[in-house]
Design a protein around this motif. Structure first.
Motif, mmCIF file in Angstrom:
data_model
loop_
_atom_site.group_PDB
_atom_site.id
_atom_site.type_symbol
_atom_site.label_atom_id
_atom_site.label_comp_id
_atom_site.label_asym_id
_atom_site.label_seq_id
_atom_site.Cartn_x
_atom_site.Cartn_y
_atom_site.Cartn_z
ATOM 1 N N PRO A 110 0.906 -1.204 -0.045
ATOM 2 C CA PRO A 110 0.096 0.035 -0.023
ATOM 3 C C PRO A 110 0.833 1.272 -0.003
ATOM 4 O O PRO A 110 1.893 1.325 0.565
ATOM 5 C CB PRO A 110 -0.859 -0.040 1.211
ATOM 6 N N THR A 111 0.271 2.325 -0.813
ATOM 7 C CA THR A 111 1.102 3.451 -0.776
ATOM 8 C C THR A 111 0.303 4.800 -0.249
ATOM 9 O O THR A 111 -0.845 4.887 -0.653
ATOM 10 C CB THR A 111 1.328 4.050 -2.182
ATOM 11 N N GLU A 112 0.891 5.468 0.507
ATOM 12 C CA GLU A 112 0.224 6.629 1.104
ATOM 13 C C GLU A 112 0.899 7.779 0.369
ATOM 14 O O GLU A 112 2.192 7.861 0.314
ATOM 15 C CB GLU A 112 0.161 7.063 2.403
ATOM 16 N N ARG A 113 0.192 9.014 0.016
ATOM 17 C CA ARG A 113 0.945 9.953 -0.602
ATOM 18 C C ARG A 113 0.727 11.404 0.155
ATOM 19 O O ARG A 113 -0.442 11.598 0.773
ATOM 20 C CB ARG A 113 0.399 10.217 -1.766
ATOM 21 N N ALA A 140 6.127 11.097 -1.703
ATOM 22 C CA ALA A 140 6.083 12.632 -1.612
ATOM 23 C C ALA A 140 6.754 13.292 -2.450
ATOM 24 O O ALA A 140 7.696 13.066 -2.903
ATOM 25 C CB ALA A 140 6.476 12.862 -0.149
ATOM 26 N N ASP A 141 6.265 14.583 -2.807
ATOM 27 C CA ASP A 141 7.059 15.398 -3.834
ATOM 28 C C ASP A 141 8.244 15.890 -2.971
ATOM 29 O O ASP A 141 9.221 16.122 -3.775
ATOM 30 C CB ASP A 141 6.146 16.741 -4.217
ATOM 31 N N GLN A 142 8.216 16.196 -1.866
ATOM 32 C CA GLN A 142 9.286 16.605 -1.260
ATOM 33 C C GLN A 142 9.437 15.915 0.199
ATOM 34 O O GLN A 142 8.520 15.411 0.941
ATOM 35 C CB GLN A 142 9.284 17.985 -0.871
ATOM 36 N N VAL A 143 10.920 15.691 0.583
ATOM 37 C CA VAL A 143 11.195 15.040 1.809
ATOM 38 C C VAL A 143 12.401 15.619 2.695
ATOM 39 O O VAL A 143 13.309 16.124 2.051
ATOM 40 C CB VAL A 143 11.928 13.492 1.439
ATOM 41 N N VAL A 144 11.947 15.627 3.856
ATOM 42 C CA VAL A 144 13.121 16.182 4.956
ATOM 43 C C VAL A 144 13.409 15.192 5.599
ATOM 44 O O VAL A 144 12.810 14.337 6.388
ATOM 45 C CB VAL A 144 12.251 17.359 5.948
ATOM 46 N N VAL A 145 14.904 15.028 5.844
ATOM 47 C CA VAL A 145 15.721 14.026 6.326
ATOM 48 C C VAL A 145 16.125 14.682 7.703
ATOM 49 O O VAL A 145 16.998 15.478 7.890
ATOM 50 C CB VAL A 145 16.798 13.213 5.616
#
Length: 386
Positions: free
Chosen positions: A12-15, A135-140
């Motif tokens: 399953p994928t969540e966006r 996600a369009d953008q990711v914060v590590v």
């Protein structure tokens, strides 16, 4: 034609607009600013409870900065401004912070992999076991304390010597009878030395990282604190030569603040200047050839970055993400937060991470607006961000 069986087997994928990896102070600060921007996001944290990274440290630990500098944006720290909160008080504060701001944090979500989308679309895939988050953008926002570091020669010490990394140390009761050698003389090593010295003969070895040369916890604490905080935020930054030079030592520990040399002497800690470089006859070996017949060794040797789970070419030869004030230029829409000297000496501190989070979220919002405009066919207006 797509195989229906393959589709059924896909996890399953969540966006989301943004996925934040890490729910410590950096991730929570990012969440606060993302919520104010109205972006749809989720914070994924490996721990079973908000604040777990603070709870899971030695019992006597107190933060090295006063309470008035231990607040995240939007919620003061609930303690006298010049007190030094315990690690459990910090953990409770972070838990309260997440609840007060209703941040969408999911605990027990250890991220296994961050990579590009499989079909070449813009954005990223974050994998947590069998689950997927796009996600369009990711914060590590995991910070730099990823993997406890113990030198290889530790295996050559006599098996009768009890060895602990500072990350596993909680209380002197973990140690066996006999002398204790603490390897690493920055803040963690010095603080643990004070904790141990009341029960064991304690030797503290390691390179001299320096110390705050004035008593930041005495009569003139408020004035001294203000000077130190100002320097950490506005002078020791990557925007000037002094700050860039200081940043070069980010892996070697910061100057000792509270457990300074005077307190070490008063507690009976024996300071050994020099690095432990190996083992001889099963005993720890100093670089000048001395060995130490001790019953316990505590490795306050820090951590090493482990960003191998990021399946993108974004780290340098030393394992640090390549970024410009948290923005990763080689991976549009990817950001890092909570690293030492992300921008200033205060970047990895509770009281400093909020400024970096605001800067990054400004870029996230600007990029999100531009992406939405392109998808609608609009021409985005030009804005200036500082």
């Amino acid at each position: 034609m797509t195989n229906p069986t393959t589709l059924a087997q896909m996890p399953p994928t969540e966006r989301f607009d943004v996925v934040v990896i890490g729910g410590g102070q950096a991730g929570l600060a990012a969440g606060h600013h993302l919520a104010r921007r109205g972006l749809r996001f989720v914070i994924l944290d490996a721990g079973d409870r908000v604040g777990h990274a603070w709870r899971d440290r030695w019992d006597s630990l107190r933060v090295f900065t006063p309470a008035h500098f231990d607040a995240l944006p939007g919620l003061p720290f609930p303690a006298p401004r010049n007190s030094f909160p315990s690690k459990d008080a910090v953990a409770d504060y972070l838990e309260t912070y997440a609840a007060r701001h209703q941040l969408p944090i999911r605990t027990g979500h250890h991220v296994d992999e961050l990579g590009p989308t499989e079909d070449g679309r813009a954005g990223y895939v974050v994998r947590v076991g069998e689950r997927r988050f796009e996600a369009d953008q990711v914060v590590v926002a995991t910070g730099a304390h990823d993997r406890p570091y113990v030198p290889e020669f530790a295996h050559d010490l006599d098996p009768s010597i009890r060895q602990l990394h500072a990350s596993a140390y909680r209380h002197p009761s973990q140690l066996q009878e006999g002398d204790v050698l603490i390897v690493g003389a920055s803040n963690s090593g010095a603080e643990i030395a004070l904790d141990v010295a009341g029960r064991h003969r304690t030797l503290l070895a390691g390179r001299d990282v320096g110390e705050i040369p004035i008593d930041a916890y005495g009569r003139f604490a408020p004035v001294i604190d203000a000077v130190i905080v100002f320097a950490a935020q506005h002078i020791l930054t990557l925007g000037n030569p002094i700050g860039r030079r200081a940043a070069e030592g980010r892996e070697h520990g910061e100057p000792v603040e509270r457990a300074r040399s005077g307190k070490q002497r008063d507690a009976g800690v024996e300071r050994v200047i020099g690095r432990v470089v190996g083992a001889r006859d099963g005993l720890p070996l100093l670089e000048d050839g001395r060995t130490f017949a001790v019953a316990n060794v505590i490795w306050a040797t820090g951590y090493r970055q482990d960003f191998g789970w990021i399946k993108l070419p974004v780290v340098d030869d030393d394992g640090w993400p390549i970024h410009r004030r948290g923005v990763v230029p080689s991976a549009p829409g990817l950001y890092v937060l909570g690293l030492p000297f992300l921008w200033s000496m205060s970047s990895a501190l509770i009281g400093g991470v909020g400024r970096d989070a605001a800067y990054i979220v400004d870029r996230i919002a600007l990029r999100a607006t531009s992406t939405s405009s392109r998808r609608r066919g609009d021409v985005p207006s030009l804005t200036t961000a500082t």
